[in-house]
Write a protein that holds these residues in place. Structure first.
Motif, PDB file in Angstrom:
ATOM      1  N   ILE A  31      -0.380   3.719  -6.728  1.00  0.00           N
ATOM      2  CA  ILE A  31      -0.367   2.346  -6.219  1.00  0.00           C
ATOM      3  C   ILE A  31       0.725   1.545  -6.922  1.00  0.00           C
ATOM      4  CG2 ILE A  31      -1.701   0.212  -6.035  1.00  0.00           C
ATOM      5  CD1 ILE A  31      -4.243   1.951  -5.989  1.00  0.00           C
ATOM      6  N   THR A  45       0.833  -1.195   0.000  1.00  0.00           N
ATOM      7  CA  THR A  45       0.000   0.000   0.000  1.00  0.00           C
ATOM      8  C   THR A  45       0.872   1.252   0.000  1.00  0.00           C
ATOM      9  OG1 THR A  45      -1.618  -1.212   1.353  1.00  0.00           O
ATOM     10  CG2 THR A  45      -1.918   1.171   1.153  1.00  0.00           C
ATOM     11  N   ASN A  87      -1.992  -2.006 -12.808  1.00  0.00           N
ATOM     12  CA  ASN A  87      -3.160  -1.716 -11.973  1.00  0.00           C
ATOM     13  C   ASN A  87      -4.526  -1.907 -12.610  1.00  0.00           C
ATOM     14  OD1 ASN A  87      -3.831   0.875 -13.372  1.00  0.00           O
ATOM     15  ND2 ASN A  87      -1.853   1.496 -12.531  1.00  0.00           N
ATOM     16  N   SER A 105      -3.618   5.478 -16.541  1.00  0.00           N
ATOM     17  CA  SER A 105      -2.645   5.582 -15.448  1.00  0.00           C
ATOM     18  C   SER A 105      -1.209   5.563 -15.977  1.00  0.00           C
ATOM     19  CB  SER A 105      -2.849   4.446 -14.440  1.00  0.00           C
ATOM     20  OG  SER A 105      -2.572   3.185 -15.024  1.00  0.00           O
ATOM     21  N   PHE A 114     -13.101   5.328  -1.077  1.00  0.00           N
ATOM     22  CA  PHE A 114     -11.774   4.812  -1.398  1.00  0.00           C
ATOM     23  C   PHE A 114     -11.803   4.008  -2.691  1.00  0.00           C
ATOM     24  CE2 PHE A 114      -8.146   1.877  -0.935  1.00  0.00           C
ATOM     25  CZ  PHE A 114      -7.133   2.796  -0.680  1.00  0.00           C
ATOM     26  N   ILE A 120      -9.447   5.098  -5.972  1.00  0.00           N
ATOM     27  CA  ILE A 120      -8.360   4.333  -6.597  1.00  0.00           C
ATOM     28  C   ILE A 120      -8.642   4.002  -8.067  1.00  0.00           C
ATOM     29  CG2 ILE A 120      -7.560   3.380  -4.406  1.00  0.00           C
ATOM     30  CD1 ILE A 120      -8.873   0.722  -5.198  1.00  0.00           C
ATOM     31  N   PHE A 127      -5.443  10.487   0.197  1.00  0.00           N
ATOM     32  CA  PHE A 127      -6.843  10.193   0.513  1.00  0.00           C
ATOM     33  C   PHE A 127      -7.235  10.840   1.837  1.00  0.00           C
ATOM     34  CE2 PHE A 127     -10.149   7.521   2.449  1.00  0.00           C
ATOM     35  CZ  PHE A 127     -11.103   7.534   1.439  1.00  0.00           C
ATOM     36  N   TRP A 141      -6.984  -3.545  -7.930  1.00  0.00           N
ATOM     37  CA  TRP A 141      -5.914  -2.949  -7.130  1.00  0.00           C
ATOM     38  C   TRP A 141      -4.614  -3.064  -7.934  1.00  0.00           C
ATOM     39  CZ3 TRP A 141      -5.229   0.189  -3.148  1.00  0.00           C
ATOM     40  CH2 TRP A 141      -4.007   0.203  -2.463  1.00  0.00           C
ATOM     41  N   GLN A 142      -4.105  -4.300  -8.074  1.00  0.00           N
ATOM     42  CA  GLN A 142      -2.918  -4.519  -8.894  1.00  0.00           C
ATOM     43  C   GLN A 142      -2.964  -5.937  -9.472  1.00  0.00           C
ATOM     44  OE1 GLN A 142       0.903  -2.359  -7.482  1.00  0.00           O
ATOM     45  NE2 GLN A 142      -0.083  -2.979  -5.589  1.00  0.00           N
ATOM     46  N   LEU A 185      -0.308   7.446  -1.407  1.00  0.00           N
ATOM     47  CA  LEU A 185      -1.722   7.327  -1.754  1.00  0.00           C
ATOM     48  C   LEU A 185      -2.596   7.530  -0.522  1.00  0.00           C
ATOM     49  CD1 LEU A 185      -3.812   6.116  -4.052  1.00  0.00           C
ATOM     50  CD2 LEU A 185      -3.728   4.128  -2.554  1.00  0.00           C
ATOM     51  N   ASN A 218      -4.283   8.294  -9.212  1.00  0.00           N
ATOM     52  CA  ASN A 218      -4.192   7.577  -7.935  1.00  0.00           C
ATOM     53  C   ASN A 218      -3.783   6.126  -8.150  1.00  0.00           C
ATOM     54  OD1 ASN A 218      -4.988   9.950  -6.698  1.00  0.00           O
ATOM     55  ND2 ASN A 218      -7.155   9.376  -6.676  1.00  0.00           N
ATOM     56  N   ALA A 219      -4.313   5.520  -9.202  1.00  0.00           N
ATOM     57  CA  ALA A 219      -3.926   4.139  -9.524  1.00  0.00           C
ATOM     58  C   ALA A 219      -2.438   4.054  -9.821  1.00  0.00           C
ATOM     59  CB  ALA A 219      -4.740   3.634 -10.713  1.00  0.00           C
TER      60      ALA A 219
END
Length: 344
Positions: free
Chosen positions: A284, A36, A292, A297, A271, A275, A44, A126-127, A40, A280-281
């Protein structure tokens, strides 16, 4: 785009401010360790006046067991694709409908109608990445594009190997090593898989998650691990190289979901939407070095991620990659028995 009057613009700004103000409170995230981006989280917190607490876990099974037990206090979890159906079936997740959120338009179409969450009613990307081989080439100079690195280790690497303690990733590579298919119940293949892992484990040094520190430092000379962590290791030691097991390797995707007993579900939804914003991605990915799944991105990513050998699969190995899906319960029980024997 339609022109907006000053009054309309002011009204929208007021509503946006009110929404942000009402978001004040807390958010408790349960995620894989070292996964994490602190940057980021800080962004947030500042944007929504929400205090975020991140708690780490070390495997899909650990996370599932903790949440099943109750009393955890978490709002968000980040399970892998092959585990999402289990979470959904057991009623552990909110059907948050991220597909109806503002930033869902940014999700790459390939990651929308996915097998583990068709149409994305529960989760957002997420990833994603793959599990492969990392080798210190100052120690070993042979072929690293093979699972033999950890299943039949060369003398130079024996006793210096770390293997990810994640059952499905390890079993996948081993089953493929013997020419089997993932989710197979072929007794001969599974017997060979069990015997090989028990034999090979005696030549491993560890099964842990400290790769980004111990591989570049020389504590490990080879790993079977996730590509992003190996890229981070190479940044610290140029002798680290990444190999794609030609016998077969698994792709994975981890996705953000909201827990059914979340105490802060609205902040969790904020949240989720947050993301799916491309910038924002990218934060990450820039931290953990995995792709991601969010369109746009790329322009925010560090330049080295565009051509990294750990992230760009060579054409010759593309056919060897396969997405790690959830097996039927009876298959999973067999695999769990094998894994238990390996861990003895």
């Amino acid at each position: 785009m339609k022109w907006m009057t000053t009054t309309a613009t002011a009204l929208i700004a007021t509503l946006a401010f009110a929404g942000a103000a009402s978001a004040a409170g807390e958010l408790n995230i349960y995620n894989w360790g070292d996964y994490t981006s602190p940057e980021l989280i800080k962004k947030f917190e500042q944007q929504f006046d929400v205090k975020v607490t991140v708690t780490d876990y070390d495997s899909n099974d650990t996370a599932l067991a903790k949440v099943r037990a109750g009393g955890h206090g978490f709002d968000i979890v980040v399970p892998s694709a092959n585990y999402v159906p289990i979470w959904v079936k057991e009623g552990l997740l909110v059907e948050a409908r991220p597909d109806q959120m503002e930033n869902f338009k940014n999700v790459d179409p390939r990651w929308i109608d996915v097998a583990w969450d068709p149409g994305r009613h529960y989760t957002v990307p997420w990833q994603w990445g793959l599990t492969g081989i990392g080798v210190n080439t100052s120690v070993y100079k042979g072929d690293i594009n093979t699972s033999a690195i950890f299943l039949d280790p060369p003398a130079e690497l024996a006793g210096k190997i770390n293997v990810a303690p994640e059952m499905n990733d390890v079993l996948f590579a081993t089953i493929k090593y013997f020419g089997g298919d993932w989710c197979t119940m072929d007794k001969d293949v599974l017997r060979k898989t069990r015997d090989k892992l028990v034999e090979a484990k005696a030549k491993w040094l560890a099964m842990d998650y400290s790769v980004t520190e111990k591989l570049p430092a020389g504590d490990y000379s080879a790993v079977y691990y996730w590509n992003g962590a190996i890229m981070r290791s190479r940044a610290k030691n140029a002798d680290i190289k990444f190999g794609y097991p030609k016998e077969g390797f698994p792709f994975f995707m981890d996705s953000v979901a909201i827990l059914k007993d979340a105490k802060n579900p609205e902040n969790a939804k904020l949240f989720m939407n947050f993301i799916m914003d491309p910038e924002n991605a990218a934060m990450i990915s820039a931290f953990a070095k995995y792709a991601n799944g969010i369109k746009g991105s790329e322009k925010f990513l560090p330049a080295d991620m565009q051509t990294a050998p750990e992230l760009v699969v060579p054409t010759e190995f593309e056919a060897a990659g396969e997405f790690l899906i959830a097996c039927d319960p009876e298959v999973q029980q067999l695999y769990s028995k094998i894994w238990t024997e390996v861990q003895k």
